[in-house]
Design a protein around this motif. Sequence first.
Motif, mmCIF file in Angstrom:
data_model
loop_
_atom_site.group_PDB
_atom_site.id
_atom_site.type_symbol
_atom_site.label_atom_id
_atom_site.label_comp_id
_atom_site.label_asym_id
_atom_site.label_seq_id
_atom_site.Cartn_x
_atom_site.Cartn_y
_atom_site.Cartn_z
ATOM 1 N N LEU A 2 -60.795 -42.011 -1.139
ATOM 2 C CA LEU A 2 -61.721 -43.097 -1.789
ATOM 3 C C LEU A 2 -61.487 -43.116 -3.161
ATOM 4 O O LEU A 2 -61.310 -44.057 -3.766
ATOM 5 C CB LEU A 2 -63.009 -42.685 -1.278
ATOM 6 C CG LEU A 2 -63.670 -42.678 0.290
ATOM 7 C CD1 LEU A 2 -65.001 -42.501 0.511
ATOM 8 C CD2 LEU A 2 -63.208 -44.401 0.679
ATOM 9 N N HIS A 3 -61.237 -41.920 -3.938
ATOM 10 C CA HIS A 3 -61.167 -42.082 -5.159
ATOM 11 C C HIS A 3 -59.635 -42.691 -5.468
ATOM 12 O O HIS A 3 -59.581 -43.500 -6.255
ATOM 13 C CB HIS A 3 -61.237 -40.533 -5.831
ATOM 14 C CG HIS A 3 -60.939 -40.754 -7.334
ATOM 15 N ND1 HIS A 3 -59.823 -40.306 -7.573
ATOM 16 C CD2 HIS A 3 -61.691 -40.858 -8.243
ATOM 17 C CE1 HIS A 3 -59.757 -40.247 -8.950
ATOM 18 N NE2 HIS A 3 -60.991 -40.724 -9.501
ATOM 19 N N ALA A 4 -58.862 -42.284 -4.713
ATOM 20 C CA ALA A 4 -57.316 -42.837 -5.117
ATOM 21 C C ALA A 4 -57.477 -44.403 -4.742
ATOM 22 O O ALA A 4 -56.916 -45.059 -5.507
ATOM 23 C CB ALA A 4 -56.251 -42.109 -4.053
ATOM 24 N N SER A 5 -57.934 -44.852 -3.853
ATOM 25 C CA SER A 5 -58.123 -46.348 -3.464
ATOM 26 C C SER A 5 -58.825 -47.035 -4.597
ATOM 27 O O SER A 5 -58.458 -48.205 -4.913
ATOM 28 C CB SER A 5 -58.589 -46.789 -2.207
ATOM 29 O OG SER A 5 -60.178 -45.968 -2.172
ATOM 30 N N SER A 6 -59.665 -46.547 -5.270
ATOM 31 C CA SER A 6 -60.564 -46.986 -6.294
ATOM 32 C C SER A 6 -59.663 -47.219 -7.583
ATOM 33 O O SER A 6 -59.985 -47.753 -8.624
ATOM 34 C CB SER A 6 -61.690 -46.411 -6.671
ATOM 35 O OG SER A 6 -61.648 -44.899 -7.448
ATOM 36 N N THR A 14 -53.119 -40.695 -16.591
ATOM 37 C CA THR A 14 -54.018 -39.406 -16.967
ATOM 38 C C THR A 14 -55.406 -39.652 -16.385
ATOM 39 O O THR A 14 -56.119 -38.796 -15.689
ATOM 40 C CB THR A 14 -54.255 -39.244 -18.448
ATOM 41 O OG1 THR A 14 -52.873 -38.755 -18.924
ATOM 42 C CG2 THR A 14 -55.257 -37.975 -18.558
ATOM 43 N N GLU A 15 -55.928 -40.797 -16.305
ATOM 44 C CA GLU A 15 -57.248 -41.163 -15.913
ATOM 45 C C GLU A 15 -57.134 -41.194 -14.174
ATOM 46 O O GLU A 15 -58.212 -40.762 -13.461
ATOM 47 C CB GLU A 15 -57.540 -42.839 -16.109
ATOM 48 C CG GLU A 15 -58.979 -43.159 -15.482
ATOM 49 C CD GLU A 15 -60.001 -42.267 -15.835
ATOM 50 O OE1 GLU A 15 -60.897 -42.409 -15.182
ATOM 51 O OE2 GLU A 15 -60.035 -41.544 -16.550
ATOM 52 N N ARG A 16 -55.983 -41.714 -13.537
ATOM 53 C CA ARG A 16 -55.744 -41.450 -12.297
ATOM 54 C C ARG A 16 -55.927 -40.332 -11.751
ATOM 55 O O ARG A 16 -56.120 -39.662 -10.646
ATOM 56 C CB ARG A 16 -54.250 -42.025 -11.902
ATOM 57 C CG ARG A 16 -54.358 -43.525 -11.315
ATOM 58 C CD ARG A 16 -52.815 -43.669 -10.684
ATOM 59 N NE ARG A 16 -52.076 -44.825 -11.558
ATOM 60 C CZ ARG A 16 -50.962 -44.978 -11.460
ATOM 61 N NH1 ARG A 16 -50.242 -44.010 -10.714
ATOM 62 N NH2 ARG A 16 -50.293 -45.938 -12.056
ATOM 63 N N ASP A 17 -55.251 -39.092 -12.452
ATOM 64 C CA ASP A 17 -55.226 -37.810 -12.208
ATOM 65 C C ASP A 17 -56.510 -36.864 -12.521
ATOM 66 O O ASP A 17 -56.765 -35.855 -11.855
ATOM 67 C CB ASP A 17 -54.052 -37.175 -12.566
ATOM 68 C CG ASP A 17 -52.708 -37.637 -12.309
ATOM 69 O OD1 ASP A 17 -51.553 -37.368 -12.961
ATOM 70 O OD2 ASP A 17 -52.720 -38.386 -11.242
ATOM 71 N N ALA A 18 -57.241 -37.459 -13.310
ATOM 72 C CA ALA A 18 -58.382 -36.684 -13.898
ATOM 73 C C ALA A 18 -59.246 -35.821 -12.991
ATOM 74 O O ALA A 18 -59.561 -34.754 -13.037
ATOM 75 C CB ALA A 18 -59.357 -37.645 -14.762
ATOM 76 N N LEU A 19 -59.807 -36.590 -11.865
ATOM 77 C CA LEU A 19 -60.517 -36.159 -10.873
ATOM 78 C C LEU A 19 -60.078 -35.099 -10.261
ATOM 79 O O LEU A 19 -60.645 -33.925 -10.013
ATOM 80 C CB LEU A 19 -61.123 -37.122 -10.033
ATOM 81 C CG LEU A 19 -62.453 -36.853 -9.101
ATOM 82 C CD1 LEU A 19 -63.640 -36.128 -10.143
ATOM 83 C CD2 LEU A 19 -62.894 -37.725 -8.276
ATOM 84 N N ALA A 20 -58.780 -35.277 -9.604
ATOM 85 C CA ALA A 20 -58.140 -34.204 -8.918
ATOM 86 C C ALA A 20 -57.857 -32.793 -9.624
ATOM 87 O O ALA A 20 -58.001 -32.036 -9.199
ATOM 88 C CB ALA A 20 -56.439 -34.881 -8.554
ATOM 89 N N LEU A 33 -52.135 -35.082 -6.951
ATOM 90 C CA LEU A 33 -52.976 -34.091 -6.202
ATOM 91 C C LEU A 33 -52.355 -33.090 -5.534
ATOM 92 O O LEU A 33 -52.297 -31.971 -5.539
ATOM 93 C CB LEU A 33 -54.222 -34.537 -5.377
ATOM 94 C CG LEU A 33 -54.976 -33.498 -4.507
ATOM 95 C CD1 LEU A 33 -55.802 -33.007 -5.223
ATOM 96 C CD2 LEU A 33 -55.858 -34.495 -3.459
ATOM 97 N N LEU A 34 -51.678 -33.482 -4.415
ATOM 98 C CA LEU A 34 -50.487 -32.536 -3.740
ATOM 99 C C LEU A 34 -49.409 -31.905 -4.386
ATOM 100 O O LEU A 34 -48.740 -31.059 -3.571
ATOM 101 C CB LEU A 34 -50.099 -33.518 -2.343
ATOM 102 C CG LEU A 34 -51.272 -34.193 -1.314
ATOM 103 C CD1 LEU A 34 -50.521 -34.660 -0.232
ATOM 104 C CD2 LEU A 34 -52.401 -33.288 -1.224
ATOM 105 N N ASN A 35 -49.147 -32.403 -5.699
ATOM 106 C CA ASN A 35 -48.117 -31.766 -6.157
ATOM 107 C C ASN A 35 -48.620 -30.699 -7.407
ATOM 108 O O ASN A 35 -47.775 -29.859 -7.867
ATOM 109 C CB ASN A 35 -47.235 -32.646 -7.002
ATOM 110 C CG ASN A 35 -46.364 -33.676 -6.222
ATOM 111 O OD1 ASN A 35 -45.888 -32.986 -5.124
ATOM 112 N ND2 ASN A 35 -46.176 -34.774 -6.589
#
Length: 474
Positions: free
Chosen positions: A173-177, A185-191, A238-240
């Motif tokens: 859900l976070h990725a789709s948003s 950096t913002e894309r990765d921040a929560l992960a 995330l998976l890396n």
Amino acid sequence: MFLRKQTAPIPCSFDRERSSKNKKPLLNHYVTYNSFLVLSLLLWFLLLYICFPTTTHTKSTDFHPQTRNSPNRTRHLRPTCPGGPYVYVYDLPAEFNTALLQDCHRLSVYTDMCPHVENRGLGRRLSSSDNSWFATYQFIAEMIFHARMENHPCRTRDTHVAKLFYVPFYGGLHASSKLREPNITERDALAVRLVDFIQAQPTWRKNNGRDHFLALGRTAWDFMRSNANGPDFGANCLLNLNAVQNMSVLTVERNPWTGSNQFGIPYASYFHPYTSAEMVTWQNKMTQSNRPHLFTFIGAPRKGLEKAAIRDDIIRQCDMSSKCRLVNCRGGQADLCYDPAQVLKIMSQSEFCLQAPGDSFTRRSTFDSILAGCIPVFFSPHTAYTQYLWYLPATATDYSVHIDEKGDGRMRIEEELLKIPREKVKKMRERVVKLIPNVTYKHPNATDFELMDAVDVALAALSKRMSRGADMSL
């Protein structure tokens, strides 16, 4: 709420002397009445305790919208965990799951996700008279998995007893948003914050996370951006991350080549039964279903994707055949593609359901077709055979047909399907129907449900790996 204006006490109007004379008899009567009432209540509770043994109940706030209409329904779970394993569910800070739902209108750049996150991810009910059927969104498995684990009989709050540790991150859900977020950096921040949080826990340090797992509702490709300047649309890293590579990752589509710690779990379909009886009733219905169509294709054409080129051939051949039921999702029947009842009805009237790759290898339609007892026809091994090893038979021909998308068979689909003997088709359909419980996500408040569902299968497989001493990073 408005408070009432307090008024002055009303003076007593009865005669004080007469009240004094009657005081003792009135008190005796009051004491006698209360004693009788207390004694009656004690006897009543004793009777309840003897006749109705204590059961393990769900929290009153858990899934209360889904309480069944039948007065005989009880909202309880089996008090034991048959066969294990005991699973510890992390109570993560809300930013990693439930807080994301507060702005559900912005959870996807393509659609309003608010209807889809209702009922803990099951979506909106399809019928007011049947609470087992929902308009479930295809990329929502992570929410349903979380809801199932919260009420699962194998859940433990004792970290010393737990063999597995579930991290309920709503990463899909976070990725789709963030699909159109230009700031990587913002894309990765929560992960990144999630991994920092988990690594700081004593439970992580015990096995360096090898007994931990994630369940994600989107494909692995959405979490595998390998280069900070890479072209991957919307993907995060995330998976890396090194820590996550120690974990097991359950996802609706794994990377068949490098996803050694990734395991495919079913896309969620529309049926979420409460009881084994409901499941068996549905299986019997699909076994007996009249199937006038040899094959069916429900989908839209694709352009610019090599693995989706087969769709042009499928649509053309299906449109020309009197034995095929075609629903072109970009044509005049597009509305049917988004009507769960119609999708299942069409599939349940077909012997074979064509499952061509789309934007990625896998399709939710594969699990819709299994639910409808329709034999899936695959054109790439990565649509199912390399994905759902925990759920589907090792012998692919027992339940499916493979027509190589690069072979000559793709140009004569009807002919290839007619070659299969009728008795073989019958056995394949029976095998497909038997698969339905294992690829279905039962209702999180399910009672009297002894069949293993998609979550139970995943836990059993993870437990087996742990009991063998398998390195969970492999």
